[in-house]
Design a protein around this motif. Structure first.
Motif, short mmCIF file in Angstrom:
data_model
loop_
_atom_site.label_atom_id
_atom_site.label_comp_id
_atom_site.label_asym_id
_atom_site.label_seq_id
_atom_site.Cartn_x
_atom_site.Cartn_y
_atom_site.Cartn_z
N GLU A 187 6.99 12.34 -13.40
CA GLU A 187 5.89 11.78 -13.55
C GLU A 187 5.12 11.30 -12.12
OE1 GLU A 187 2.90 8.07 -15.17
OE2 GLU A 187 4.83 8.56 -16.02
N ILE A 188 4.32 11.93 -11.56
CA ILE A 188 3.73 11.53 -9.97
C ILE A 188 2.18 11.31 -10.04
CG2 ILE A 188 3.85 12.54 -7.68
CD1 ILE A 188 6.23 14.26 -8.30
N GLN A 189 1.94 10.43 -9.34
CA GLN A 189 0.40 10.19 -9.16
C GLN A 189 -0.30 11.46 -8.50
OE1 GLN A 189 -0.68 6.46 -7.32
NE2 GLN A 189 1.30 5.82 -7.36
N PRO A 190 -1.32 11.71 -9.23
CA PRO A 190 -1.85 13.28 -8.95
C PRO A 190 -2.21 13.22 -7.32
CG PRO A 190 -3.06 11.99 -10.84
CD PRO A 190 -2.14 11.15 -10.33
N GLN A 191 -2.67 12.21 -6.80
CA GLN A 191 -2.84 12.23 -5.26
C GLN A 191 -1.67 12.49 -4.35
OE1 GLN A 191 -3.09 9.45 -6.95
NE2 GLN A 191 -2.45 7.63 -5.91
N HIS A 192 -0.51 11.84 -4.91
CA HIS A 192 0.74 12.04 -4.50
C HIS A 192 1.37 13.73 -4.42
CE1 HIS A 192 1.86 7.77 -4.74
NE2 HIS A 192 0.97 7.91 -3.72
N LEU A 193 1.13 14.17 -5.76
CA LEU A 193 1.41 15.49 -5.95
C LEU A 193 0.46 16.64 -5.05
CD1 LEU A 193 2.92 17.77 -7.50
CD2 LEU A 193 1.02 17.94 -9.11
N LYS A 194 -0.65 16.18 -4.77
CA LYS A 194 -1.51 16.84 -4.08
C LYS A 194 -0.91 16.87 -2.68
CE LYS A 194 -6.22 17.46 -2.69
NZ LYS A 194 -7.84 16.93 -2.59
N ALA A 195 -0.37 15.56 -2.16
CA ALA A 195 -0.04 15.54 -0.69
C ALA A 195 1.40 16.19 -0.56
CB ALA A 195 0.05 13.89 -0.48
#
Length: 232
Positions: free
Chosen positions: A47-55
């Motif tokens: 589980e990773i925050q969406p904005q972190h996955l995008k980064a």
């Protein structure tokens, strides 16, 4: 006479390379489903925050969701997320047996010898991309990437890295903490937050500039973003 000889040599090299890559593709296709099925990390989603996955994707593989395993976008370098996990999946995660194992040993030896010019990994990346979802590829990357050494032990996987360096689950990291993690994989023990905090901090600032859009990679091999030092 010399021209004729050179032409023969050239076509010989082309034929050898084509044969080598064709056999690599056939072998990879024959073992990929078995390897995926026997690799639990391909099916374990962190589980990773969406904005972190995008980064993460923007730094590691800007065109990840669009390419077929290979890509030459700015900031990409010689590898994609797919090619990195393909190398590990096909060559290192599981020792195959019999004829399949013999081919695996051969390709492993070639890669260990000539990793900078070996195109076999690229063929394996294309094969993997045709059999594994993008989520499975991300799972492999997030769960198996090396994140340096901490207190004498190797840190493998983002979840372990989040706990080792920030004492948090990956999903609980702040933006700055997450940037601190994704600053590391390119050279984990150089961009290390504990043993080399100054180099790590500089790379984090450059990554923040890339992620925010204040700066962008200046070419295919621009992986360090040195021109982004001021965030310009």
């Amino acid at each position: 006479m010399v021209k004729k000889y050179l032409k023969v040599v050239f076509f010989g090299i082309v034929l050898f390379l084509a044969s080598y890559l064709s056999i690599a593709a056939l072998w990879a296709n024959s073992v990929v489903e078995e390897l995926l099925q026997n690799t639990p990390s391909a099916h374990q989603e962190v589980e990773i925050q969406p904005q972190h996955l995008k980064a993460l994707v923007k730094i590691e593989d800007p065109a990840f969701y669009d390419h077929n395993g290979l890509n030459i976008s700015n900031g990409q370098g010689l590898t994609t997320i797919t090619s990195v996990v393909a190398r590990d999946l096909f060559l290192y995660h599981q020792d195959l047996v019999g004829v399949k194992g013999s081919f695996q040993s051969f390709y492993k030896a070639v890669f260990n010898c000539c990793k900078k010019i070996d195109l076999g990994r690229d063929i394996m990346a294309v094969v993997l991309n045709s059999h594994a979802t993008k989520q499975q590829q991300l799972n492999l990357f997030i769960n198996n990437t090396y994140w340096g050494t901490m207190e004498g032990s190797s840190v493998i996987g983002m979840q372990a890295a989040a706990m080792a360096y920030y004492a948090k689950e990956a999903s609980q990291l702040t933006d700055d903490e997450f940037y601190g993690l994704i600053a590391m994989p390119i050279a984990p023990n150089y961009y290390h937050p504990v043993s080399n905090p100054e180099a790590h901090a500089k790379r984090v600032q450059r990554i923040k500039a890339i992620v925010s859009g204040q700066c962008s990679a200046s070419g295919w091999f621009d992986l360090t973003y040195e021109h982004c030092a001021t965030g310009a």
